[in-house]
Design a protein around this motif. Structure first.
Motif, PDB file in Angstrom:
ATOM      1  N   SER A  18       0.974  -1.148   0.212  1.00  0.00           N
ATOM      2  CA  SER A  18       0.021  -0.028  -0.018  1.00  0.00           C
ATOM      3  C   SER A  18       0.903   0.986   0.253  1.00  0.00           C
ATOM      4  N   VAL A  21       1.966   1.575  -3.719  1.00  0.00           N
ATOM      5  CA  VAL A  21       0.806   2.063  -4.270  1.00  0.00           C
ATOM      6  C   VAL A  21       0.601   3.552  -4.429  1.00  0.00           C
ATOM      7  N   LEU A  22       0.378   3.803  -2.919  1.00  0.00           N
ATOM      8  CA  LEU A  22       0.414   5.349  -2.865  1.00  0.00           C
ATOM      9  C   LEU A  22       1.391   6.360  -3.499  1.00  0.00           C
ATOM     10  N   ALA A  24       3.209   5.515  -6.056  1.00  0.00           N
ATOM     11  CA  ALA A  24       2.889   5.496  -7.504  1.00  0.00           C
ATOM     12  C   ALA A  24       1.827   6.564  -7.813  1.00  0.00           C
ATOM     13  N   GLU A  25       0.610   6.468  -7.134  1.00  0.00           N
ATOM     14  CA  GLU A  25      -0.301   7.382  -7.194  1.00  0.00           C
ATOM     15  C   GLU A  25      -0.133   8.884  -7.168  1.00  0.00           C
ATOM     16  N   LEU A  26       0.761   9.172  -6.078  1.00  0.00           N
ATOM     17  CA  LEU A  26       1.243  10.490  -6.162  1.00  0.00           C
ATOM     18  C   LEU A  26       2.261  10.937  -6.967  1.00  0.00           C
ATOM     19  N   GLY A  27       3.128  10.246  -7.271  1.00  0.00           N
ATOM     20  CA  GLY A  27       4.024  10.652  -8.370  1.00  0.00           C
ATOM     21  C   GLY A  27       5.058  11.331  -7.662  1.00  0.00           C
ATOM     22  N   GLU A  30       7.256  11.181  -4.161  1.00  0.00           N
ATOM     23  CA  GLU A  30       7.139  10.034  -3.480  1.00  0.00           C
ATOM     24  C   GLU A  30       7.162   8.916  -4.303  1.00  0.00           C
ATOM     25  N   MET A  31       7.048   8.998  -5.426  1.00  0.00           N
ATOM     26  CA  MET A  31       7.585   7.808  -6.418  1.00  0.00           C
ATOM     27  C   MET A  31       8.819   7.343  -6.559  1.00  0.00           C
ATOM     28  N   SER A  34       9.573   5.500  -3.180  1.00  0.00           N
ATOM     29  CA  SER A  34       8.961   4.320  -3.252  1.00  0.00           C
ATOM     30  C   SER A  34       9.746   3.407  -4.066  1.00  0.00           C
ATOM     31  N   ALA A 104       2.856  -4.000  -7.020  1.00  0.00           N
ATOM     32  CA  ALA A 104       3.218  -2.590  -6.378  1.00  0.00           C
ATOM     33  C   ALA A 104       4.496  -2.329  -6.890  1.00  0.00           C
ATOM     34  N   ALA A 107       4.984  -1.135 -10.136  1.00  0.00           N
ATOM     35  CA  ALA A 107       4.212   0.243 -10.475  1.00  0.00           C
ATOM     36  C   ALA A 107       5.229   1.330 -10.275  1.00  0.00           C
TER      37      ALA A 107
END
Length: 121
Positions: A18, A21-22, A24-27, A30-31, A34, A104, A107
């Motif tokens: 999780s 995935v968060l 990846a969503e924020l980019g 944060e990405m 991650s 994940a 991603a």
């Protein structure tokens, strides 16, 4: 994550995926972090062993950068990362959800981009 590593505790695989995935969503930053997290993952049953060819040889320890410190000061610490600074390992507990962990991680992994003229058809 830093406090779990300090206690040598494993992270639940659902919690770990999780976080990715968060990211990846924020980019953006944060990405990127991650993506770096994925390179620090270990299975919870892996053991750490240091090997030295000479028992009297003292290996110089590189600087350990904590995850919170990396997030807050990424612009100043990214050069340290390329110079061999260490990041805490993340012990991920093995579970039946390992496919989700791999998805994940996929991603947030950075891959080279294919030039528009070089695409396969």
């Amino acid at each position: 994550l830093d406090s779990l590593e300090a206690r040598k505790l494993a992270v639940n695989s659902e919690f770990y995926s999780s976080i990715l995935v968060l990211g990846a969503e924020l980019g953006g930053l944060e990405m990127r972090i991650s993506s770096i997290l994925t390179r620090s993952r270990k299975n919870s049953n892996q053991k750490e062993v240091k090997i030295s060819s000479d028992p009297t040889d003292v290996v110089a320890e590189s600087r350990l950068i904590l995850w919170e410190e990396l997030y807050k000061n990424y612009s100043t610490l990214k050069e340290d990362l390329s110079n061999g600074a260490q990041l805490p390992s993340i012990r991920v507990s093995a579970s039946k959800q390992f496919g989700r962990v791999l998805a994940a991680e996929n991603a947030v992994s950075y891959r080279g981009r294919v030039a528009a003229g070089n695409r396969r058809r």
